[in-house]
Write an enzyme that holds these catalytic residues in place. Structure first.
Site, PDB file in Angstrom:
ATOM      1  N   CYS A 138     -10.120   2.645   9.655  1.00  0.00           N
ATOM      2  CA  CYS A 138      -9.583   2.542   8.297  1.00  0.00           C
ATOM      3  C   CYS A 138      -8.619   1.367   8.183  1.00  0.00           C
ATOM      4  O   CYS A 138      -8.669   0.593   7.223  1.00  0.00           O
ATOM      5  CB  CYS A 138      -8.880   3.848   7.915  1.00  0.00           C
ATOM      6  SG  CYS A 138      -8.271   3.881   6.219  1.00  0.00           S
TER       7      CYS A 138
ATOM      8  N   SER B 203       1.448   5.169  -0.156  1.00  0.00           N
ATOM      9  CA  SER B 203       0.747   6.426   0.116  1.00  0.00           C
ATOM     10  C   SER B 203       1.411   7.616  -0.559  1.00  0.00           C
ATOM     11  O   SER B 203       0.904   8.727  -0.492  1.00  0.00           O
ATOM     12  CB  SER B 203       0.725   6.676   1.617  1.00  0.00           C
ATOM     13  OG  SER B 203       2.043   6.939   2.079  1.00  0.00           O
ATOM     14  N   GLY B 204       2.559   7.390  -1.181  1.00  0.00           N
ATOM     15  CA  GLY B 204       3.318   8.506  -1.733  1.00  0.00           C
ATOM     16  C   GLY B 204       4.278   9.093  -0.714  1.00  0.00           C
ATOM     17  O   GLY B 204       5.022  10.023  -1.018  1.00  0.00           O
ATOM     18  N   GLY B 205       4.278   8.548   0.499  1.00  0.00           N
ATOM     19  CA  GLY B 205       5.195   9.005   1.540  1.00  0.00           C
ATOM     20  C   GLY B 205       6.461   8.179   1.577  1.00  0.00           C
ATOM     21  O   GLY B 205       6.587   7.154   0.900  1.00  0.00           O
ATOM     22  N   VAL B 206       7.400   8.604   2.414  1.00  0.00           N
ATOM     23  CA  VAL B 206       8.709   7.950   2.454  1.00  0.00           C
ATOM     24  C   VAL B 206       8.629   6.548   3.057  1.00  0.00           C
ATOM     25  O   VAL B 206       9.341   5.641   2.627  1.00  0.00           O
ATOM     26  CB  VAL B 206       9.741   8.833   3.195  1.00  0.00           C
ATOM     27  CG1 VAL B 206       9.381   9.010   4.664  1.00  0.00           C
ATOM     28  CG2 VAL B 206      11.150   8.280   3.049  1.00  0.00           C
ATOM     29  N   ASP B 207       7.770   6.345   4.049  1.00  0.00           N
ATOM     30  CA  ASP B 207       7.747   5.057   4.754  1.00  0.00           C
ATOM     31  C   ASP B 207       7.284   3.921   3.853  1.00  0.00           C
ATOM     32  O   ASP B 207       7.937   2.877   3.762  1.00  0.00           O
ATOM     33  CB  ASP B 207       6.854   5.152   5.999  1.00  0.00           C
ATOM     34  CG  ASP B 207       7.330   6.219   6.975  1.00  0.00           C
ATOM     35  OD1 ASP B 207       8.555   6.394   7.110  1.00  0.00           O
ATOM     36  OD2 ASP B 207       6.477   6.888   7.588  1.00  0.00           O
TER      37      ASP B 207
ATOM     38  N   GLY C  11       0.851  -1.187   0.000  1.00  0.00           N
ATOM     39  CA  GLY C  11       0.000   0.000   0.000  1.00  0.00           C
ATOM     40  C   GLY C  11       0.884   1.233   0.000  1.00  0.00           C
ATOM     41  O   GLY C  11       1.527   1.547   0.998  1.00  0.00           O
TER      42      GLY C  11
ATOM     43  N   GLY D   6       3.816   0.736   5.324  1.00  0.00           N
ATOM     44  CA  GLY D   6       4.973   1.433   5.874  1.00  0.00           C
ATOM     45  C   GLY D   6       4.804   1.785   7.338  1.00  0.00           C
ATOM     46  O   GLY D   6       5.385   2.763   7.812  1.00  0.00           O
TER      47      GLY D   6
ATOM     48  N   MET E  60      -4.373   3.317  -2.608  1.00  0.00           N
ATOM     49  CA  MET E  60      -5.803   3.163  -2.360  1.00  0.00           C
ATOM     50  C   MET E  60      -6.462   4.529  -2.484  1.00  0.00           C
ATOM     51  O   MET E  60      -6.181   5.435  -1.695  1.00  0.00           O
ATOM     52  CB  MET E  60      -6.029   2.598  -0.961  1.00  0.00           C
ATOM     53  CG  MET E  60      -5.310   1.299  -0.731  1.00  0.00           C
ATOM     54  SD  MET E  60      -5.524   0.729   0.962  1.00  0.00           S
ATOM     55  CE  MET E  60      -7.266   0.348   0.957  1.00  0.00           C
TER      56      MET E  60
ATOM     57  N   CYS F 281      -7.080  12.535   7.142  1.00  0.00           N
ATOM     58  CA  CYS F 281      -6.938  12.783   5.706  1.00  0.00           C
ATOM     59  C   CYS F 281      -8.159  13.435   5.078  1.00  0.00           C
ATOM     60  O   CYS F 281      -8.033  14.236   4.164  1.00  0.00           O
ATOM     61  CB  CYS F 281      -6.576  11.496   4.977  1.00  0.00           C
ATOM     62  SG  CYS F 281      -7.841  10.200   5.092  1.00  0.00           S
TER      63      CYS F 281
END
Length: 359
Positions: free
Chosen positions: A105, A11-15, A9, A129, A35, A202
């Site tokens: 979620c 998220s576009g984040g670093v983790d 999954g 992440g 997602m 979010c």
């Protein structure tokens, strides 16, 4: 031997980006998925929302997937998200409770919906992440284990995952600190290496929960009512129970000459109860919707550490079974602002023993 397939999954984040990299490095057949769970964003929200599920996340995740040379897809989970997270969030606030939408979620969207869809396309695992680890214990049960870094530990929000879900989940980031994850991202040239972490819920990027509920629940929002003391004395008017949570001090608009706090919310009489600091502390709570993790059940009672919110360090307590789906926690020292709707999560050493919703 055929590689095990894992859907990450992203998220576009670093983790989550580094999670995908680590799993590919370990030899998994990695597929990146974002997602799409929040509804349409305008351009301003895209720019300002570093959150985990906006349209802006898709561009970053897609670029990371290209860099890692893994297939990438966007899956639509708007229906599942609205029903299990947004509708639940609003319904809880209307009842005078304070929900944790991230826990809902995780359980019903990020795991239940994503896992089922991933298994359907032939994946063996899903991965995220999160700063947490998964272990299989000697008793045969799967459990979430604290990450190596207490500063970023995310085990609290994962207590509600089922044994089936845990058996199909990988969490590679839990073995690293945040600084190490950013360093790995920099070393492999990911442009998200220094992207800021998302903090707010979010689907409410401006952090105005009450305003969001007012807009979405027109005609259902409780009207202004009375601030009252513990003894029932009327102190003034409140803006509506959705504006308040247990332990709140700021934004009450009461000039009493000293700090006061919300100690109870009574939806049945539309009252917000105000008290002194000592009134916010208690030594017990009840919880239902129990999910067991490291331990299979509680027959009578057991001594565990309990966290009553994400930022709580945890307090030792006796957890007593009082009904089929209800436990009582008796704390060894008073805890502050026990809040109905929030989760209480139990720990046995480094492992999540289980948890429930404070009632």
């Amino acid at each position: 031997m055929e590689k095990k397939k894992v859907v990450v999954g992203m998220s576009g984040g670093v983790d989550s980006s580094v999670a995908a990299y680590l799993l590919k490095k370990e030899g998994y057949d990695v597929i990146g998925v974002t997602m799409q769970i929040w509804q349409d964003e305008d351009e301003f929200t895209q720019e300002s929302n570093g959150g985990c599920c906006g349209l802006s996340a898709v561009d970053d995740a897609r670029r990371v997937a290209e860099r890692l040379e893994i297939p990438y897809y966007v899956m639509n989970f708007k229906k599942e998200f609205k029903e299990n997270v947004m509708d639940y969030f609003m319904a809880e606030y209307l009842k005078g409770r304070t929900p944790n939408p991230c826990i809902a979620c995780n359980r019903y969207v990020k795991w239940e919906a994503l896992l089922q869809r991933s298994l359907a396309i032939g994946a063996d695992y899903i991965a995220t992440g999160h700063y947490a680890r998964i272990a299989k214990l000697e008793n045969g049960r799967y459990a979430i284990k604290n990450s190596v870094t207490a500063a970023k530990d995310q085990t609290y929000a994962l207590y509600n995952l089922t044994q089936e879900q845990l058996s199909h989940t990988l969490m590679p980031v839990g073995a690293y600190t945040k600084d190490q994850i950013r360093a790995i991202a920099e070393d492999i040239g990911l442009m998200v290496a220094h992207k800021k972490d998302s903090q707010e819920i979010c689907f409410i990027p401006d952090d105005d929960y009450a305003g969001f509920i007012d807009r979405e629940c027109k005609g259902k929002v409780p009207p202004p009512g009375n601030f009252v003391t513990v003894d029932g004395e009327i102190l003034g008017k409140h803006k509506g129970i959705t504006h308040y949570t247990i332990g709140q001090r700021k934004g009450l608009g009461l000039a009493l000459g000293h700090p006061v706090f919300v100690v109870d919310i009574r939806p049945e009489t539309n009252e917000v109860v105000i008290g002194e600091n000592e009134d916010v502390f208690t030594t017990e709570l009840y919880a239902d919707h129990i999910n067991f993790m490291a331990i299979p059940d509680i027959e009578t009672e057991v001594r565990l550490k309990a966290k009553i919110r994400y930022s709580h360090a945890g307090t030792m307590c006796k957890v007593i079974r009082v009904a089929e789906d209800k436990v009582k926690c008796e704390f060894e020292e008073p805890v502050r602002a026990v809040t109905p709707g929030q989760a209480v999560v139990f720990y046995q050493g480094d492992y999540v023993a289980g948890g429930g919703i404070i009632c």
